[in-house]
Design an enzyme around this catalytic site. Structure first.
Site, short mmCIF file in Angstrom:
data_model
loop_
_atom_site.label_atom_id
_atom_site.label_comp_id
_atom_site.label_asym_id
_atom_site.label_seq_id
_atom_site.Cartn_x
_atom_site.Cartn_y
_atom_site.Cartn_z
CG MET A 1 -11.33 3.32 2.45
SD MET A 1 -9.91 3.20 3.57
CE MET A 1 -8.58 3.34 2.38
CG HIS B 1 -9.84 0.42 -0.22
ND1 HIS B 1 -9.34 0.23 1.05
CD2 HIS B 1 -11.18 0.50 -0.08
CE1 HIS B 1 -10.34 0.17 1.91
NE2 HIS B 1 -11.47 0.35 1.24
CB SER C 1 -0.90 0.02 1.23
OG SER C 1 -1.52 1.30 1.37
CG ASP D 1 -5.13 2.40 1.19
OD1 ASP D 1 -6.11 1.64 1.11
OD2 ASP D 1 -4.03 2.02 1.61
#
Length: 219
Positions: free
Chosen positions: A67, A65, A7, A34
């Protein structure tokens, strides 16, 4: 073969391109990106511009991802930026099925993500449409957190759920993955491992990924 996905949340952003190329050379399989909006989680990170920049310096798949709230508004931007996988939080959108289908229609592989206390029952009517299910093994928003132990039982139950339906969705775990947790996560049924500080915080990326492979029985 299991998938190691460093990540970039834990990378040195002053040297981001070099960091991404370093983990690729060290044996990573995916690059995990992220994306946080300061609303769905209490942190703000990066957007499509950085994702596009990362895509220019690596041939590895980008595992993005989201979020963020209302991810359906931004999916197209991230696909255009080079995302190969886009995972969205089941808690973040009203029309989950529609957003999953949108990701696939735009050319990326869709996935869904569950927070630590979100039940697997939330996947009942969307599991057949996704390529990837990610379970958060920490509360999302910040790197370097401790692995939540009951994520292993949740992983086992998800693996059984996927098998019972005759599906092929991959299981990914994100949060607290390191040399102490990766084997038990694998034994529970995890296919892909997001590791941030465990890799980017180590002195030797190659040695760290090789240690993971050894623990996974692949070295």
């Amino acid at each position: 073969m299991k998938i190691i996905a460093p990540s970039i949340l834990s990378a040195d952003f002053a040297r981001l391109g070099e960091e991404v190329q370093a983990v690729e050379k060290a044996g990573a399989d995916w690059i995990h990106v992220d994306v946080m909006d300061g609303r769905f989680v209490p942190n703000i990170t990066i957007g499509p511009v950085v994702c596009k920049a990362v895509n220019r310096v690596t041939d590895l798949p980008l595992d993005v991802h989201l979020m963020i709230k209302q991810p359906e508004l931004y999916v197209e931007d991230f696909v255009k930026a080079g995302a190969d996988y886009i995972t969205i939080q089941v808690e973040s959108t009203t029309h989950l099925n529609r957003t999953v289908n949108l990701i696939r229609e735009l050319g990326a592989k869709p996935g869904v993500v569950l927070n630590p206390t979100t039940p697997l029952s939330s996947l009942e009517w969307v599991l057949e449409y996704v390529d990837l299910v990610m379970l958060m093994s920490v509360n999302p928003g910040f790197g370097g957190q401790k692995f939540i132990d009951n994520s292993l039982r949740k992983t086992e139950e998800l693996a059984n759920m996927i098998q019972s339906k005759g599906l092929n969705a991959l299981i990914e775990l994100d949060g607290g993955i390191n040399s102490k947790t990766i084997k038990s996560a694998s034994d529970a049924g995890c296919d892909a491992f997001v590791a941030g500080s465990a890799i980017f915080g180590s002195e030797d990326y190659t040695a760290t990924i090789k240690e993971f492979r050894t623990l996974l029985g692949e070295a």
